[in-house]
Motif scaffolding. Structure first.
Motif, PDB file in Angstrom:
ATOM      1  N   ALA A  35       0.838  -1.207   0.000  1.00  0.00           N
ATOM      2  CA  ALA A  35       0.000   0.000   0.000  1.00  0.00           C
ATOM      3  C   ALA A  35       0.868   1.250   0.000  1.00  0.00           C
ATOM      4  CB  ALA A  35      -0.927  -0.017   1.215  1.00  0.00           C
ATOM      5  N   GLU A  36       1.955   1.222   0.759  1.00  0.00           N
ATOM      6  CA  GLU A  36       2.859   2.370   0.782  1.00  0.00           C
ATOM      7  C   GLU A  36       3.497   2.576  -0.586  1.00  0.00           C
ATOM      8  OE1 GLU A  36       6.910   3.961   3.044  1.00  0.00           O
ATOM      9  OE2 GLU A  36       6.321   1.863   3.180  1.00  0.00           O
ATOM     10  N   ARG A  37       3.893   1.482  -1.212  1.00  0.00           N
ATOM     11  CA  ARG A  37       4.505   1.571  -2.534  1.00  0.00           C
ATOM     12  C   ARG A  37       3.506   2.119  -3.546  1.00  0.00           C
ATOM     13  NH1 ARG A  37       6.757  -4.007  -4.367  1.00  0.00           N
ATOM     14  NH2 ARG A  37       4.553  -4.393  -4.839  1.00  0.00           N
ATOM     15  N   HIS A  38       2.267   1.645  -3.488  1.00  0.00           N
ATOM     16  CA  HIS A  38       1.209   2.137  -4.381  1.00  0.00           C
ATOM     17  C   HIS A  38       1.021   3.632  -4.199  1.00  0.00           C
ATOM     18  CE1 HIS A  38      -2.217   1.130  -6.997  1.00  0.00           C
ATOM     19  NE2 HIS A  38      -2.851   2.103  -6.368  1.00  0.00           N
ATOM     20  N   ARG A  39       1.015   4.074  -2.947  1.00  0.00           N
ATOM     21  CA  ARG A  39       0.838   5.489  -2.657  1.00  0.00           C
ATOM     22  C   ARG A  39       1.998   6.327  -3.190  1.00  0.00           C
ATOM     23  NH1 ARG A  39      -3.291   8.304  -2.353  1.00  0.00           N
ATOM     24  NH2 ARG A  39      -2.112   9.674  -3.717  1.00  0.00           N
ATOM     25  N   ARG A  40       3.183   5.792  -3.113  1.00  0.00           N
ATOM     26  CA  ARG A  40       4.343   6.517  -3.625  1.00  0.00           C
ATOM     27  C   ARG A  40       4.249   6.723  -5.133  1.00  0.00           C
ATOM     28  NH1 ARG A  40       9.511   3.630  -0.920  1.00  0.00           N
ATOM     29  NH2 ARG A  40      10.628   4.987  -2.414  1.00  0.00           N
ATOM     30  N   PHE A  41       3.753   5.739  -5.844  1.00  0.00           N
ATOM     31  CA  PHE A  41       3.555   5.909  -7.276  1.00  0.00           C
ATOM     32  C   PHE A  41       2.483   6.955  -7.562  1.00  0.00           C
ATOM     33  CE2 PHE A  41       5.462   1.542  -7.935  1.00  0.00           C
ATOM     34  CZ  PHE A  41       6.520   1.975  -8.725  1.00  0.00           C
ATOM     35  N   LEU A  42       1.387   6.935  -6.785  1.00  0.00           N
ATOM     36  CA  LEU A  42       0.338   7.937  -6.973  1.00  0.00           C
ATOM     37  C   LEU A  42       0.859   9.346  -6.700  1.00  0.00           C
ATOM     38  CD1 LEU A  42      -2.730   6.139  -5.362  1.00  0.00           C
ATOM     39  CD2 LEU A  42      -2.414   6.645  -7.789  1.00  0.00           C
ATOM     40  N   GLU A  47       2.640  14.594  -8.858  1.00  0.00           N
ATOM     41  CA  GLU A  47       3.705  15.581  -9.037  1.00  0.00           C
ATOM     42  C   GLU A  47       4.054  15.758 -10.515  1.00  0.00           C
ATOM     43  OE1 GLU A  47       6.405  18.463  -7.965  1.00  0.00           O
ATOM     44  OE2 GLU A  47       4.989  17.428  -6.648  1.00  0.00           O
ATOM     45  N   MET A  48       4.238  14.656 -11.222  1.00  0.00           N
ATOM     46  CA  MET A  48       4.699  14.749 -12.608  1.00  0.00           C
ATOM     47  C   MET A  48       3.576  15.102 -13.575  1.00  0.00           C
ATOM     48  SD  MET A  48       7.676  11.881 -12.909  1.00  0.00           S
ATOM     49  CE  MET A  48       8.429  12.787 -14.264  1.00  0.00           C
ATOM     50  N   PHE A  49       2.390  14.541 -13.369  1.00  0.00           N
ATOM     51  CA  PHE A  49       1.264  14.884 -14.237  1.00  0.00           C
ATOM     52  C   PHE A  49       0.732  16.270 -13.914  1.00  0.00           C
ATOM     53  CE2 PHE A  49      -0.113  10.105 -14.341  1.00  0.00           C
ATOM     54  CZ  PHE A  49       1.052   9.783 -15.014  1.00  0.00           C
ATOM     55  N   GLU A  65      11.455   6.605 -11.097  1.00  0.00           N
ATOM     56  CA  GLU A  65      12.596   7.276 -10.453  1.00  0.00           C
ATOM     57  C   GLU A  65      12.105   8.327  -9.469  1.00  0.00           C
ATOM     58  OE1 GLU A  65      16.609   9.852 -11.671  1.00  0.00           O
ATOM     59  OE2 GLU A  65      15.241   9.108 -13.218  1.00  0.00           O
ATOM     60  N   LYS A  66      11.067   9.070  -9.860  1.00  0.00           N
ATOM     61  CA  LYS A  66      10.495  10.086  -8.970  1.00  0.00           C
ATOM     62  C   LYS A  66       9.958   9.446  -7.692  1.00  0.00           C
ATOM     63  CE  LYS A  66       9.109  14.318  -8.075  1.00  0.00           C
ATOM     64  NZ  LYS A  66      10.076  15.432  -7.918  1.00  0.00           N
ATOM     65  N   ARG A 135      -5.163  20.384 -12.588  1.00  0.00           N
ATOM     66  CA  ARG A 135      -4.597  19.884 -13.854  1.00  0.00           C
ATOM     67  C   ARG A 135      -5.001  18.430 -14.096  1.00  0.00           C
ATOM     68  NH1 ARG A 135       1.817  20.454 -15.267  1.00  0.00           N
ATOM     69  NH2 ARG A 135       1.791  19.250 -17.212  1.00  0.00           N
ATOM     70  N   ILE A 136      -5.009  17.626 -13.049  1.00  0.00           N
ATOM     71  CA  ILE A 136      -5.431  16.236 -13.200  1.00  0.00           C
ATOM     72  C   ILE A 136      -6.905  16.167 -13.600  1.00  0.00           C
ATOM     73  CG2 ILE A 136      -5.894  14.082 -11.956  1.00  0.00           C
ATOM     74  CD1 ILE A 136      -2.946  14.473 -12.560  1.00  0.00           C
TER      75      ILE A 136
END
Length: 233
Positions: A35-42, A47-49, A65-66, A135-136
């Motif tokens: 769940a933590e890893r999933h949240r980090r991707f979100l 941030e990037m989108f 990488e981000k 923006r999203i």
């Protein structure tokens, strides 16, 4: 709108993938770590989108990488970047929906103008809390794919239904004419999308408060408009 949002989130289901570990590591279960890893991707996607190169300018490698994770880990969570964008779009809308529903008890008994203004400000406070959310919600999702267009229109329909429900309740109280407000609600939602898109892009020379005030006045003007026939062309 008041029902819990159905989240359409793509998760990778690659055949033959090794089973995820279930033991605890450093006090956290495998589910908690995932769940933590999933949240980090979100968060990296937001941030990037939302503040960086945008959805179309982001690669899986750059996003991973981000997030401080690997591309292999990305594909364990999402099939594509579009799946991540879809989840972010739903997350932004879900948060706004929860805030509007949470505001409903506080506006009971208020007249229509004050009620409408407070509910819309609850929505606007959530959706504009971070420019990345704007923006999203209004920029990055447009034109991505037929699937994303369906998701965007489905969420817009939920807001239209909510406005129509509020208008029907006001009509029952005798505050506004009893008529079908669906076209007006749809036009209003389109105005929100267009105006916040343009404001976010820097094409509207106004403060956010001025934009919100204008949108509230637009909706109230249509709700209070008397019934009349338009002149023949």
């Amino acid at each position: 709108m008041r029902e819990n949002a159905v989240r359409v989130v793509g998760r990778s289901e690659v055949a033959g993938r090794r089973a995820q570990p279930t033991g605890r590591y450093r006090g956290r279960s495998a589910a908690e770590r995932r769940a933590e890893r999933h949240r980090r991707f979100l968060d990296a996607g937001l941030e990037m989108f939302g503040r960086g190169p945008g959805y179309r300018g982001t690669t899986v490698a750059a996003l991973s990488e981000k997030a401080g994770l690997s591309t292999r880990q990305f594909y364990e969570e999402f099939k594509t970047l579009e799946d991540l964008l879809a989840e972010l779009h739903l997350e932004v809308n879900d948060a706004a929906e929860r805030d509007v529903v949470a505001a409903l008890p506080s506006v009971q008994g208020l007249d229509l103008a004050e009620r409408t203004a407070r509910l819309f400000r609850a929505y606007a406070a959530s959706i504009t809390a971070d420019r990345a959310r704007i923006r999203i919600a209004f920029v990055e999702i447009v034109g991505v794919s037929p699937r994303m267009d369906r998701q965007r229109l489905t969420r817009r329909a939920r807001w239209v239904d909510f406005i129509c429900s509020e208008a029907a309740a006001a009509a029952e109280r005798g505050e506004i004419p009893d008529r079908d407000y669906r076209i007006a609600a749809t036009a209003f939602i389109g105005s929100i999308n267009g105006l916040l898109h343009d404001w976010s892009a820097g094409w509207v020379d106004a403060t956010l408060d001025e934009v919100i005030d204008e949108l509230v006045l637009m909706l109230l003007g249509r709700l209070y408009a008397p019934d009349r026939d338009l002149p023949a062309p």
